[in-house]
Design a protein around this motif. Structure first.
Motif, PDB file in Angstrom:
ATOM      1  N   UNK A   1       0.853  -1.182   0.000  1.00 54.94           N
ATOM      2  CA  UNK A   1       0.000   0.000   0.000  1.00 54.94           C
ATOM      3  C   UNK A   1       0.890   1.233   0.000  1.00 54.94           C
ATOM      4  N   UNK A   2       0.304   2.352  -0.295  1.00 53.45           N
ATOM      5  CA  UNK A   2       1.001   3.626  -0.333  1.00 53.45           C
ATOM      6  C   UNK A   2       0.928   4.257   1.058  1.00 53.45           C
ATOM      7  N   UNK A   3       1.878   3.950   1.901  1.00 58.90           N
ATOM      8  CA  UNK A   3       1.892   4.443   3.282  1.00 58.90           C
ATOM      9  C   UNK A   3       0.568   4.140   3.976  1.00 58.90           C
ATOM     10  N   UNK A   4       0.065   2.914   3.762  1.00 57.61           N
ATOM     11  CA  UNK A   4      -1.171   2.479   4.395  1.00 57.61           C
ATOM     12  C   UNK A   4      -2.433   2.792   3.617  1.00 57.61           C
ATOM     13  N   UNK A   5      -2.330   3.544   2.544  1.00 56.08           N
ATOM     14  CA  UNK A   5      -3.487   3.906   1.729  1.00 56.08           C
ATOM     15  C   UNK A   5      -3.412   3.208   0.376  1.00 56.08           C
ATOM     16  N   UNK A   6      -4.548   3.110  -0.279  1.00 53.93           N
ATOM     17  CA  UNK A   6      -4.559   2.525  -1.616  1.00 53.93           C
ATOM     18  C   UNK A   6      -3.915   3.497  -2.604  1.00 53.93           C
ATOM     19  N   UNK A   7      -3.322   2.929  -3.653  1.00 53.56           N
ATOM     20  CA  UNK A   7      -2.677   3.721  -4.695  1.00 53.56           C
ATOM     21  C   UNK A   7      -3.721   4.439  -5.535  1.00 53.56           C
ATOM     22  N   UNK A   8      -3.375   5.629  -5.981  1.00 51.20           N
ATOM     23  CA  UNK A   8      -4.248   6.416  -6.850  1.00 51.20           C
ATOM     24  C   UNK A   8      -3.747   6.276  -8.282  1.00 51.20           C
ATOM     25  N   UNK A   9      -4.597   5.790  -9.159  1.00 47.83           N
ATOM     26  CA  UNK A   9      -4.224   5.633 -10.559  1.00 47.83           C
ATOM     27  C   UNK A   9      -4.760   6.778 -11.397  1.00 47.83           C
ATOM     28  N   UNK A  10      -4.829   6.538 -12.683  1.00 50.18           N
ATOM     29  CA  UNK A  10      -5.384   7.533 -13.595  1.00 50.18           C
ATOM     30  C   UNK A  10      -6.601   6.944 -14.311  1.00 50.18           C
TER      31      UNK A  10
END
Length: 157
Positions: A42-51
């Motif tokens: 995960x991104x520092x515990x958060x889900x990744x943001x895509x496009x």
């Protein structure tokens, strides 16, 4: 621009072939025809943001699989349907690769997912045990949903 359209898939293929050395994509095991578990973070515990391109491509792959999921589970999907499904998967994968505008860290995580998706599509296209390839893709789609922010995404059962 036309050159990029043809080079991007080739470069992605080269990157996948170097995956065991670089950690770029998840290795798959053909012992028992089961994919090894994807290693995503995960991104520092958060889900990744895509496009939008990632969302569109992944939606199309998930929709195609959802429409065929019962037949895959019941092992009654005809070989030609597996090949057609593999073609859909590859068309969407090509679309995402050609239109990729992701930040490097997000891109690395998505490529891990796409590595397993491509391996599964290859197994589906080869035809010897296409169901095993479909299972690999379902596992990749479910892992994607756990690690990427994708409004309305539902895991496949």
């Amino acid at each position: 621009m036309l050159t990029v359209k043809f080079i991007a898939p080739v470069l992605f293929g080269i990157a996948l072939s170097l995956a065991p050395m670089s950690g770029f994509a998840q290795d798959t095991s053909h012992d028992g025809h089961a994919a090894s578990e994807l290693t995503l973070t995960l991104n520092a515990g958060a889900k990744w943001q895509g496009d939008d391109n990632m969302l569109k491509g992944m939606d199309a792959i998930r929709t195609a699989f959802a429409a065929n999921l019962d037949a895959i589970h019941e092992d009654r999907l005809p070989a030609d349907d597996y090949k057609a499904l593999a073609a859909t998967v590859m068309a969407q994968t090509d679309f995402m690769i050609e239109n990729c505008k992701l930040e490097p860290a997000v891109d690395e995580q998505l490529h891990s997912v796409l590595g397993q998706v491509i391996a599964g599509a290859s197994d589906m296209e080869a035809g010897s045990e296409p169901r095993a390839g479909a299972v690999m893709i379902v596992e990749a789609l479910n892992a994607y949903g756990e690690h990427f922010e994708h409004p309305g995404w539902q895991p496949l059962d």
